[in-house]
Motif scaffolding. Sequence first.
Motif, PDB file in Angstrom:
ATOM      1  N   ASN A 128       0.823  -1.194   0.000  1.00  0.00           N
ATOM      2  CA  ASN A 128       0.000   0.000   0.000  1.00  0.00           C
ATOM      3  C   ASN A 128       0.871   1.264   0.000  1.00  0.00           C
ATOM      4  OD1 ASN A 128      -1.845   1.991   2.006  1.00  0.00           O
ATOM      5  ND2 ASN A 128      -2.915   0.961   0.343  1.00  0.00           N
ATOM      6  N   ARG A 168       1.395   4.405  -2.887  1.00  0.00           N
ATOM      7  CA  ARG A 168       1.373   5.868  -2.668  1.00  0.00           C
ATOM      8  C   ARG A 168       2.650   6.507  -3.204  1.00  0.00           C
ATOM      9  NH1 ARG A 168       0.973   5.938   2.956  1.00  0.00           N
ATOM     10  NH2 ARG A 168       0.109   3.859   3.168  1.00  0.00           N
ATOM     11  N   PHE A 170      -0.039  10.097   4.253  1.00  0.00           N
ATOM     12  CA  PHE A 170      -1.198   9.654   3.474  1.00  0.00           C
ATOM     13  C   PHE A 170      -1.671  10.719   2.485  1.00  0.00           C
ATOM     14  CE2 PHE A 170      -1.134   6.994   7.224  1.00  0.00           C
ATOM     15  CZ  PHE A 170      -1.309   5.739   6.659  1.00  0.00           C
ATOM     16  N   GLN A 183      -2.784   9.629  -2.835  1.00  0.00           N
ATOM     17  CA  GLN A 183      -3.670   8.481  -3.000  1.00  0.00           C
ATOM     18  C   GLN A 183      -2.884   7.327  -3.624  1.00  0.00           C
ATOM     19  OE1 GLN A 183      -7.149   7.786  -2.445  1.00  0.00           O
ATOM     20  NE2 GLN A 183      -6.570   9.365  -0.973  1.00  0.00           N
ATOM     21  N   ARG A 229      -3.837   2.036  -6.962  1.00  0.00           N
ATOM     22  CA  ARG A 229      -4.223   0.699  -6.566  1.00  0.00           C
ATOM     23  C   ARG A 229      -4.024  -0.291  -7.711  1.00  0.00           C
ATOM     24  NH1 ARG A 229      -6.318   1.880  -1.730  1.00  0.00           N
ATOM     25  NH2 ARG A 229      -7.286   3.927  -1.490  1.00  0.00           N
ATOM     26  N   ILE A 281      -6.643  -0.209   2.523  1.00  0.00           N
ATOM     27  CA  ILE A 281      -6.573   1.082   3.212  1.00  0.00           C
ATOM     28  C   ILE A 281      -5.947   0.892   4.598  1.00  0.00           C
ATOM     29  CG2 ILE A 281      -7.970   2.979   4.161  1.00  0.00           C
ATOM     30  CD1 ILE A 281      -9.799   2.707   1.772  1.00  0.00           C
ATOM     31  N   ARG A 327      -4.790   6.122  12.456  1.00  0.00           N
ATOM     32  CA  ARG A 327      -5.185   7.292  11.632  1.00  0.00           C
ATOM     33  C   ARG A 327      -6.537   7.797  12.113  1.00  0.00           C
ATOM     34  NH1 ARG A 327      -5.420   5.913   5.423  1.00  0.00           N
ATOM     35  NH2 ARG A 327      -5.660   8.155   5.171  1.00  0.00           N
ATOM     36  N   ASP A 371     -10.124  10.617   8.281  1.00  0.00           N
ATOM     37  CA  ASP A 371      -9.162  10.456   7.169  1.00  0.00           C
ATOM     38  C   ASP A 371      -9.406   9.121   6.464  1.00  0.00           C
ATOM     39  OD1 ASP A 371      -8.097  12.727   8.181  1.00  0.00           O
ATOM     40  OD2 ASP A 371      -6.039  11.953   8.382  1.00  0.00           O
ATOM     41  N   GLU A 425     -10.689   8.400   2.602  1.00  0.00           N
ATOM     42  CA  GLU A 425     -10.003   7.540   1.629  1.00  0.00           C
ATOM     43  C   GLU A 425     -10.963   6.464   1.089  1.00  0.00           C
ATOM     44  OE1 GLU A 425      -5.996   6.263   2.701  1.00  0.00           O
ATOM     45  OE2 GLU A 425      -6.032   4.816   1.058  1.00  0.00           O
ATOM     46  N   GLN A 437     -13.029   8.113  -1.518  1.00  0.00           N
ATOM     47  CA  GLN A 437     -12.285   8.274  -2.780  1.00  0.00           C
ATOM     48  C   GLN A 437     -12.215   6.955  -3.546  1.00  0.00           C
ATOM     49  OE1 GLN A 437      -9.041  10.242  -0.963  1.00  0.00           O
ATOM     50  NE2 GLN A 437      -9.165  12.043  -2.280  1.00  0.00           N
ATOM     51  N   ALA A 438     -12.004   5.860  -2.794  1.00  0.00           N
ATOM     52  CA  ALA A 438     -11.941   4.542  -3.442  1.00  0.00           C
ATOM     53  C   ALA A 438     -13.300   4.209  -4.081  1.00  0.00           C
ATOM     54  CB  ALA A 438     -11.549   3.473  -2.428  1.00  0.00           C
TER      55      ALA A 438
END
Length: 401
Positions: free
Chosen positions: A16, A20, A129, A132, A135, A143, A168, A172, A176, A179-180
């Motif tokens: 992951n 990023r 973070f 993004q 993926r 995530i 986190r 936040d 995320e 957004q995914a």
Amino acid sequence: MAKYFIKTYGCQANKNESERYATYFEQELSLQEASDWREDGVSEILINTCSVRKAADDRVYSLLRAMGEHFLGVKSGKNLTRRPPPARRSSRHLPHVVLTGCMSRYSEAKMKARYPILSQIVPPNSLGFAYQPQRKDPHQAFISISNGCNSFCSYCVVPYARGREQSRPMNDILAEVAQAVASGFTEITLLGQNVNSYGLEKKNIVERKTDFRLRDAVSNFPQNPDQYTKPVGIPPFVKLLQEISAIDAITKIRFMTSNPWDFHDELIAEIGANKKIDRFIHLPVQSGSNRILQKMNRGYTREDYLSLVHKLRAADPNITIGTDIIVGFCSETDADFADTVSLVKEARFIMGFVAIYSPRPSTLAHKMFPDDVPFAVKKKRFEILDNLLNKQQLDKRPVIV
Ligand code: SAH
Ligand code: SF4
């Protein structure tokens, strides 16, 4: 166009973070991904490392040696510590080689002396973070919900390599997830070294770092209780699962990894009731012997573990369970191993990762217990368990309780 290359070893958390970094290289440095580090035009190389076993370190050393030979025309390795780094062939074409991940705890000066191609070492999670991830898995979005680990299992280097657990903020994570979802993902996998303790770590833990090591050597269940606030009401991880499940577009939620010692009853109830949560639960047991579990500082007994397995299946008989086991841990006898074999049969796992114990510098086991199980015995135990867990057609039907 100039290019970047990323080599990732180890766990999903590393994968992951590498995703990023890919965004960072493309957005900030306008680089394009290369499929091999030997390609013309590669100016940035990131090696994201794993260090849970010695074999993982060795793979990175081989890669650095190969890069040294390719770019500098030199054989690198231990002997270079006593000699000055060789002159570079042509600095014009040399890539900037950065190492991150769990091996970043090693001394940069020593690593650069040994592997002159290495430019820099940066700690894990340095990027944060803000970018993004790109993926790679088209189905599920991974995530991260926390970094680091406070569990201090005596064999494990992760708390030393990745630092104290830091969750986190929930907002936040939810941003995320949103957004995914906006990019079309319907399946989410939440990542943390121990997802159960999400949001429960005490914030002053960083200052008290030096106390842990001794106390953890002798502590048993409940594990390091003063490192965590007791969940009052719904544990934050359960709350997070509920928030994510409330998003219509999400059809499946997975998480890894759950440590058995703080697998709260509220989490069991949530899994039972919330069918968006995948029915497969990864629940590392590591050993079936109480003596070894205590020495590993796992914080539970085999009876605690089996009771957890039964509670999960009582919550939903369709739940399936996988595990991680270490064979040949310090002083493990035939009787200890027989306890592990019997637990494996009783728990009816559908799969398991078996690892041969590898002593890791910095850990308590490395400092305090001799690595005294002969390799041939470790290997034999590995084969017996791997065969039992992954190759034989055992009766793996859920046990209805
Ligand atoms: N946080 C996760 C595991 C991270 S390490 C958890 O608690 O499950 C992944 C796996 O590597 C562990 O479950 C363990 O089985 C194995 N492992 C860790 N340290 C090891 C060591 N020193 N030797 C052999 N296997 C090890
Ligand atoms: Fe390592 Fe234990 Fe933390 Fe898992 S929970 S990362 S095995 S110390």
